[in-house]
Scaffold this motif. Structure first.
Motif, PDB file in Angstrom:
ATOM      1  N   ASN A  99       0.888  -1.173   0.000  1.00 30.03           N
ATOM      2  CA  ASN A  99       0.000   0.000   0.000  1.00 30.03           C
ATOM      3  C   ASN A  99       0.919   1.214   0.000  1.00 30.03           C
ATOM      4  O   ASN A  99       1.131   1.865   1.032  1.00 30.03           O
ATOM      5  CB  ASN A  99      -0.921  -0.026   1.213  1.00 30.03           C
ATOM      6  CG  ASN A  99      -1.993   1.051   1.130  1.00 30.03           C
ATOM      7  OD1 ASN A  99      -1.828   2.049   0.425  1.00 30.03           O
ATOM      8  ND2 ASN A  99      -3.089   0.850   1.853  1.00 30.03           N
ATOM      9  N   TRP A 100       1.484   1.480  -1.173  1.00 31.96           N
ATOM     10  CA  TRP A 100       2.571   2.442  -1.272  1.00 31.96           C
ATOM     11  C   TRP A 100       2.099   3.859  -0.936  1.00 31.96           C
ATOM     12  O   TRP A 100       2.825   4.629  -0.292  1.00 31.96           O
ATOM     13  CB  TRP A 100       3.196   2.377  -2.655  1.00 31.96           C
ATOM     14  CG  TRP A 100       4.391   3.273  -2.847  1.00 31.96           C
ATOM     15  CD1 TRP A 100       4.565   4.218  -3.809  1.00 31.96           C
ATOM     16  CD2 TRP A 100       5.597   3.277  -2.065  1.00 31.96           C
ATOM     17  NE1 TRP A 100       5.796   4.812  -3.684  1.00 31.96           N
ATOM     18  CE2 TRP A 100       6.453   4.258  -2.617  1.00 31.96           C
ATOM     19  CE3 TRP A 100       6.024   2.558  -0.954  1.00 31.96           C
ATOM     20  CZ2 TRP A 100       7.702   4.541  -2.091  1.00 31.96           C
ATOM     21  CZ3 TRP A 100       7.285   2.839  -0.423  1.00 31.96           C
ATOM     22  CH2 TRP A 100       8.107   3.818  -0.994  1.00 31.96           C
ATOM     23  N   ASP A 101       0.899   4.216  -1.324  1.00 32.83           N
ATOM     24  CA  ASP A 101       0.395   5.555  -1.003  1.00 32.83           C
ATOM     25  C   ASP A 101       0.266   5.735   0.505  1.00 32.83           C
ATOM     26  O   ASP A 101       0.609   6.796   1.045  1.00 32.83           O
ATOM     27  CB  ASP A 101      -0.958   5.792  -1.684  1.00 32.83           C
ATOM     28  CG  ASP A 101      -0.827   5.962  -3.189  1.00 32.83           C
ATOM     29  OD1 ASP A 101       0.280   6.325  -3.649  1.00 32.83           O
ATOM     30  OD2 ASP A 101      -1.819   5.711  -3.909  1.00 32.83           O
ATOM     31  N   LEU A 102      -0.222   4.709   1.206  1.00 33.11           N
ATOM     32  CA  LEU A 102      -0.335   4.800   2.657  1.00 33.11           C
ATOM     33  C   LEU A 102       1.042   4.860   3.307  1.00 33.11           C
ATOM     34  O   LEU A 102       1.258   5.630   4.267  1.00 33.11           O
ATOM     35  CB  LEU A 102      -1.117   3.599   3.194  1.00 33.11           C
ATOM     36  CG  LEU A 102      -1.246   3.508   4.721  1.00 33.11           C
ATOM     37  CD1 LEU A 102      -1.890   4.775   5.293  1.00 33.11           C
ATOM     38  CD2 LEU A 102      -2.026   2.257   5.127  1.00 33.11           C
ATOM     39  N   ILE A 103       1.981   4.084   2.798  1.00 36.52           N
ATOM     40  CA  ILE A 103       3.339   4.105   3.361  1.00 36.52           C
ATOM     41  C   ILE A 103       3.954   5.492   3.203  1.00 36.52           C
ATOM     42  O   ILE A 103       4.566   6.023   4.141  1.00 36.52           O
ATOM     43  CB  ILE A 103       4.218   3.021   2.700  1.00 36.52           C
ATOM     44  CG1 ILE A 103       3.734   1.626   3.109  1.00 36.52           C
ATOM     45  CG2 ILE A 103       5.688   3.201   3.075  1.00 36.52           C
ATOM     46  CD1 ILE A 103       4.415   0.488   2.368  1.00 36.52           C
ATOM     47  N   LYS A 104       3.786   6.112   2.052  1.00 35.31           N
ATOM     48  CA  LYS A 104       4.326   7.465   1.863  1.00 35.31           C
ATOM     49  C   LYS A 104       3.633   8.464   2.776  1.00 35.31           C
ATOM     50  O   LYS A 104       4.261   9.384   3.303  1.00 35.31           O
ATOM     51  CB  LYS A 104       4.199   7.885   0.399  1.00 35.31           C
ATOM     52  CG  LYS A 104       5.207   7.212  -0.520  1.00 35.31           C
ATOM     53  CD  LYS A 104       5.272   7.879  -1.882  1.00 35.31           C
ATOM     54  CE  LYS A 104       3.963   7.687  -2.640  1.00 35.31           C
ATOM     55  NZ  LYS A 104       4.053   8.305  -3.991  1.00 35.31           N
ATOM     56  N   GLU A 105       2.336   8.290   2.962  1.00 36.26           N
ATOM     57  CA  GLU A 105       1.615   9.163   3.889  1.00 36.26           C
ATOM     58  C   GLU A 105       2.181   9.036   5.297  1.00 36.26           C
ATOM     59  O   GLU A 105       2.376  10.043   5.997  1.00 36.26           O
ATOM     60  CB  GLU A 105       0.133   8.787   3.875  1.00 36.26           C
ATOM     61  CG  GLU A 105      -0.754   9.674   4.729  1.00 36.26           C
ATOM     62  CD  GLU A 105      -2.202   9.247   4.659  1.00 36.26           C
ATOM     63  OE1 GLU A 105      -2.890   9.321   5.699  1.00 36.26           O
ATOM     64  OE2 GLU A 105      -2.647   8.811   3.567  1.00 36.26           O
ATOM     65  N   ILE A 106       2.468   7.808   5.711  1.00 35.22           N
ATOM     66  CA  ILE A 106       3.067   7.582   7.025  1.00 35.22           C
ATOM     67  C   ILE A 106       4.455   8.215   7.103  1.00 35.22           C
ATOM     68  O   ILE A 106       4.812   8.851   8.101  1.00 35.22           O
ATOM     69  CB  ILE A 106       3.151   6.066   7.315  1.00 35.22           C
ATOM     70  CG1 ILE A 106       1.751   5.476   7.475  1.00 35.22           C
ATOM     71  CG2 ILE A 106       3.997   5.781   8.549  1.00 35.22           C
ATOM     72  CD1 ILE A 106       1.713   3.951   7.528  1.00 35.22           C
ATOM     73  N   MET A 107       5.246   8.080   6.041  1.00 34.64           N
ATOM     74  CA  MET A 107       6.598   8.635   6.017  1.00 34.64           C
ATOM     75  C   MET A 107       6.607  10.130   6.272  1.00 34.64           C
ATOM     76  O   MET A 107       7.481  10.659   6.986  1.00 34.64           O
ATOM     77  CB  MET A 107       7.253   8.372   4.657  1.00 34.64           C
ATOM     78  CG  MET A 107       7.780   6.982   4.428  1.00 34.64           C
ATOM     79  SD  MET A 107       8.647   6.950   2.837  1.00 34.64           S
ATOM     80  CE  MET A 107       8.883   5.199   2.612  1.00 34.64           C
TER      81      MET A 107
END
Length: 495
Positions: free
Chosen positions: A481-489
């Protein structure tokens, strides 16, 4: 600081590879990204452009991030020298040798200061940081003075993703158990779960995802498939798994020394029609076409281990039947007549000496200061081969030949002649790590073995390292879930 930290429920769950893939994904999207591991314990090291020494995993991750590797990415490297002691490399330079207890007592505060300095430097020079933990963050006997997991996530104020290896079994217990042992403030920092090394149909794990999310109140941000990749490993924990499935027409026996270092020197053979067998007993040499003595962090210790097991006699048998042998770094030193540790820099016992294997007429003397430098040049004219070659040196000793007629192996750009090339290439000794990563040389050496066996010669097989990073990132991205991971980053620390 914008970024994320990848921690694991255990060692060898795939943290290093996940950091590598995320660095490449971010770099492909135009971010200025850096990897970071505050403290790495590994004898597999990497030489930076300025001749400093860091963990090899961070050097590889920097390549994936399309940036130059530096000591800021791994300010502390521990290189085991025995079961009780390790050399401490601080900002790329040898600092001291400590026992585990002395390291925790005497170095902890300096370690924190070093890590803080590195983090501030990276924050000033990069958009985002992808950090790697070590082992498990809940080693309760070590947590009070740890320098690599939750303490460092707190210093950098970054969120954490927890990785679990489903291939080894017990994935639900490892995730829930790890979270249960975290302090409340630490648990708040964990923002998601990654399941790694999944085999089979992902739909069969949908119930597992729901269970994890219900019991942890955290999202599963990815179920990563088990991949066959060509990215170099961090350490030798999964050494045999990386090689045992590959069978070929050329049989190479690599001696698995107790203090093996830079085992990635032989990883390029995975791209060839070659069997690589890691062996620990002389009888396992069998009818190998060549024996490779790799690098070691403790040359005399491992030399004595070889002789105690009878490898010295079997290596001579290999030579007598016309086989080939190559020694790299510490392996080169073992092939000489004698080894002298005047300052105790190899053994910790000043004045200790040892009789070598006697294959190369030379004497090895260990120095106080370590040599760490990149090497460029070509094969020496005495080899009758005209091949460009590059690599790096990491060693304490110097080797002096006792016969003036001995032929060097390399002619370096700095004017030095280096290494040994004898018996028409059947015996080679060199301090150059990364030797077989040179495609043309690797092909020439293997073709000599093929010719001896009456096999067809083969053309160069280029490793295309940069494409390897893209292949890994592209294979894994659909499973994240790359979009969520970037949001977390880019949210920072715990909310």
């Amino acid at each position: 600081m914008n970024g994320i930290m990848i921690q694991g429920t255990a060692s060898d769950v795939g943290k290093s590879l996940i950091v590598t893939a995320m660095c490449r994904l971010l770099a492909n999207e135009g971010f200025s990204v850096t990897p970071f591991k505050s403290q790495n314990m590994s004898n597999n090291s990497y030489v930076t452009i300025d001749g400093k020494e860091i963990g090899r995993a961070q050097g590889i991750q920097a390549e994936a991030a399309r940036t130059e590797a530096s000591v800021w990415m791994n300010p502390i490297l521990l290189k085991p020298r025995s079961d009780q002691h390790a050399e401490v490399i601080r900002f790329g330079t040898s600092f001291s040798t400590f026992s585990g207890k002395d390291y925790r007592d005497a170095f902890y505060e300096m370690g924190l200061e070093s890590i803080d300095l590195a983090l501030r430097h990276l924050e000033e020079n990069y958009d985002v940081i992808v950090m790697e933990g070590a082992g498990s963050p809940v080693e309760v006997n070590l947590k009070d003075r740890e320098l690599v997991n939750m303490k460092i996530a707190e210093m950098a104020d970054v969120p954490v993703l927890l990785v679990a290896d489903i291939d080894r079994g017990g994935v639900f217990a490892s995730v829930v158990g790890t979270l249960a042992l975290l302090e409340p403030s630490e648990k708040k920092r964990v923002k998601g779960i990654l399941i790694n090394k999944f085999r089979g149909d992902p739909e069969l794990f949908e119930d597992g995802i729901r269970w994890i999310e219900e019991h942890t109140q955290l999202p599963v941000v990815g179920v990563l498939p088990y991949v066959e990749h060509r990215v170099e490993g961090e350490d030798s924990l999964s050494l045999n798994n990386r090689f045992i499935s590959k069978k070929g027409s050329i049989d190479l026996a690599v001696i698995q020394l107790p203090y093996l270092s830079n085992y990635t020197d032989v990883e390029p053979f995975q791209d060839e029609d070659v069997t690589v067998r890691w062996i620990q007993h002389p009888a396992e040499i069998g009818e190998a076409d060549a024996v490779i003595l790799p690098g070691t962090k403790s040359t005399i210790h491992d030399l004595n281990w070889l002789k105690d097991r009878g490898f010295d006699h079997e290596i001579r048998n290999v030579m007598s039947r016309g086989g080939s042998i190559i020694g790299i770094c510490g392996g080169f030193q073992m092939l000489t007549d004698s080894l002298i540790d005047e300052y105790g820099s190899d053994t910790g016992e000043p004045g200790l000496s040892a009789t070598g294997l006697g294959i190369i007429s030379a004497i090895t003397s260990f120095n106080r200061e370590k040599t760490t430098v990149r090497m460029d040049g070509k094969l020496h004219p005495s080899t009758k081969l005209d091949t460009l070659i590059s690599g790096y040196e990491i060693h304490l000793g110097n080797t002096t030949f006792t016969n003036s007629y001995e032929h060097p192996f390399l002619q370096l750009e700095d004017g030095r002649s280096e290494g040994y090339y004898g018996q028409d290439g059947r015996v080679i000794g060199t301090y150059m790590h990364h030797l077989f990563h040179n495609d043309q040389w690797r092909t020439e050496w293997l073709n000599r073995l093929r010719q001896k066996k009456g096999l067809a010669l083969e053309a160069n097989r280029s490793r295309r390292k940069d494409e390897t990073y893209d292949d890994l990132a592209n294979e894994w991205k659909p499973h994240l879930n790359w979009d969520l991971i970037k949001e977390i980053m880019f949210e920072g620390g715990p909310q």
